[in-house]
Design a protein around this motif. Structure first.
Motif, PDB file in Angstrom:
ATOM      1  N   THR A 114       0.834  -1.204   0.000  1.00  0.00           N
ATOM      2  CA  THR A 114       0.000   0.000   0.000  1.00  0.00           C
ATOM      3  C   THR A 114       0.868   1.253   0.000  1.00  0.00           C
ATOM      4  O   THR A 114       0.493   2.281  -0.574  1.00  0.00           O
ATOM      5  CB  THR A 114      -0.993  -0.015   1.185  1.00  0.00           C
ATOM      6  OG1 THR A 114      -2.059   0.896   0.909  1.00  0.00           O
ATOM      7  CG2 THR A 114      -0.333   0.354   2.490  1.00  0.00           C
ATOM      8  N   VAL A 120      -5.536   0.020  -1.706  1.00  0.00           N
ATOM      9  CA  VAL A 120      -5.780  -0.977  -0.669  1.00  0.00           C
ATOM     10  C   VAL A 120      -5.033  -2.256  -1.053  1.00  0.00           C
ATOM     11  O   VAL A 120      -5.200  -2.765  -2.166  1.00  0.00           O
ATOM     12  CB  VAL A 120      -7.285  -1.281  -0.537  1.00  0.00           C
ATOM     13  CG1 VAL A 120      -7.516  -2.354   0.531  1.00  0.00           C
ATOM     14  CG2 VAL A 120      -8.066  -0.012  -0.191  1.00  0.00           C
ATOM     15  N   GLY A 237      -4.452  -0.216   4.149  1.00  0.00           N
ATOM     16  CA  GLY A 237      -4.676   0.907   3.241  1.00  0.00           C
ATOM     17  C   GLY A 237      -6.119   1.267   2.976  1.00  0.00           C
ATOM     18  O   GLY A 237      -6.404   1.988   2.008  1.00  0.00           O
ATOM     19  N   THR A 240      -7.081   4.820   2.148  1.00  0.00           N
ATOM     20  CA  THR A 240      -6.816   5.424   0.831  1.00  0.00           C
ATOM     21  C   THR A 240      -8.105   5.614   0.039  1.00  0.00           C
ATOM     22  O   THR A 240      -8.175   6.488  -0.826  1.00  0.00           O
ATOM     23  CB  THR A 240      -5.845   4.550   0.014  1.00  0.00           C
ATOM     24  OG1 THR A 240      -6.461   3.281  -0.263  1.00  0.00           O
ATOM     25  CG2 THR A 240      -4.547   4.326   0.759  1.00  0.00           C
ATOM     26  N   LEU A 313      -4.283  -5.821  -5.104  1.00  0.00           N
ATOM     27  CA  LEU A 313      -4.672  -4.440  -4.830  1.00  0.00           C
ATOM     28  C   LEU A 313      -6.139  -4.242  -5.164  1.00  0.00           C
ATOM     29  O   LEU A 313      -6.667  -4.852  -6.100  1.00  0.00           O
ATOM     30  CB  LEU A 313      -3.848  -3.473  -5.686  1.00  0.00           C
ATOM     31  CG  LEU A 313      -2.353  -3.361  -5.410  1.00  0.00           C
ATOM     32  CD1 LEU A 313      -1.693  -2.502  -6.485  1.00  0.00           C
ATOM     33  CD2 LEU A 313      -2.104  -2.766  -4.025  1.00  0.00           C
TER      34      LEU A 313
END
Length: 346
Positions: A114, A120, A237, A240, A313
């Motif tokens: 991240t 993420v 993350g 984000t 991700l």
């Protein structure tokens, strides 16, 4: 049918839109990219891309932005991934090198990913159903509290507390270790879990020998081994998404819900088909069956001693696909290497 120059124009639109967040016009393409043709020619190429539903005008008289289909064509025609810098690769190695057990390693993996991408990050635990239990340790902490430690041949180590109404003596602990070790050590996680479930249900001849002191330990041990068998994710993350909320046309709630529940993401990751490099991308409306039509998911396979799993991700469709795919692949490579080195060191 998209021409070769049309693909180059699409690539320019995707790159510029990712960089600027602004719709991209023909004049900007001519100024930023060396096509060697006029803006009028680029406009014709853009009209053909629009006919193919690869780009769209978000507003009247504006430039164009990629559609989900456009991002898919862009990813499918990536000539190469953007390589990580030496500093980025060094950061991955140094960040993962200091890890302890598997839980720590996977936690470091998602934090590193991240940081590299701003998305993420998620990593799937390997399936430990076929791993073997190598050791069970019991540590008396006083007051009837006992720490139950489980170790497998894949390096997975867990610790859970069990409570007994009776205070065990050292002799009690030695006998418990021997009896419980005889039930599960040397057996696969799957077999050991099933053996304990049968004993605790009272349907096994061994159930009659389970006394009040052993029962809470067996119950905790059964819960731990059953958890070993469950697929789960480590993630980092999520914040984000809030910082990039403007990249989503609607609410980010479905993504937050998927992060919290994990089941949806695990299903999606398991169904994604990897290419020859072990990479896969699922973009926008391709994720409709999972309720994630405004997100893209990128994954890479990694190898673990017990089985394979995936690292990936989650983010908006407007993302830097070449860099993010390269980061996922690199982190998966290093994770595989770390696990292999740990396996060889045992």
């Amino acid at each position: 049918m998209v021409t070769e120059r049309g693909l180059q124009v699409l690539r320019a639109i995707v790159q510029d839109f990712v960089d600027t967040r602004e719709p991209v016009g023909s004049k900007a393409i001519v100024e930023r990219h060396a096509f060697g043709v006029s803006a009028a020619t680029i406009r014709n190429d853009m009209a053909l891309l629009e006919d193919e539903e690869l780009i769209i005008a978000p507003h009247t008289s504006s430039g164009r932005v990629p559609t989900d289909k456009g991002y898919r064509v862009f990813v499918d025609h990536l000539a190469e991934l953007r390589p990580l810098s030496a500093a980025q690769r060094s950061a991955i190695v140094s960040f993962l090198d200091d890890s302890g057990d598997l839980d720590d390693l996977l936690g470091r993996t998602v934090r590193a990913l991240t940081r590299l991408t701003g998305q993420v990050a998620m990593v799937q635990y390997p399936s430990f159903a076929t791993a073997n239990v190598t050791h069970v340790e019991l540590v008396s902490l006083g007051g009837g509290r006992m720490l139950v430690v489980v170790v497998t041949d894949t390096g997975r180590v867990t610790q859970r507390m069990a409570f007994s109404r009776e205070e065990p003596t050292e002799s009690d602990l030695a006998q418990l270790r021997s009896r419980i070790g005889g039930l599960v050590v040397g057996h696969s996680v799957r077999d050991a879990s099933e053996r304990l479930a049968t004993i605790l249900s009272g349907s096994s001849p061994a159930a009659g020998g389970v006394d009040a002191m052993a029962q809470p330990i067996l119950r905790v041990l059964a819960e731990e081994l059953e958890e070993f068998r469950q697929d789960r994710l480590v993630m980092a993350g999520a914040a984000t998404l809030a910082r990039r909320e403007s990249d989503f046309r609607g609410s980010i709630y479905p993504l937050l819900e998927a992060i919290e529940e994990q089941v949806t993401l695990l299903r999606l990751m398991s169904e994604m088909v990897a290419d020859e490099q072990g990479l896969s991308a699922s973009i926008g409306r391709e994720n409709e069956p999972f309720g994630l039509t405004e997100a893209s998911v990128l994954v890479s396979d990694y190898d673990a001693p017990a089985s394979g799993a995936r690292v990936g991700l989650l983010g908006p469709t407007r993302m830097d696909y070449p860099s993010n795919l390269a980061a996922v692949r690199a982190v998966a490579h290093y994770l595989t290497r770390m696990l292999e080195e740990d396996e060889n060191s045992r």
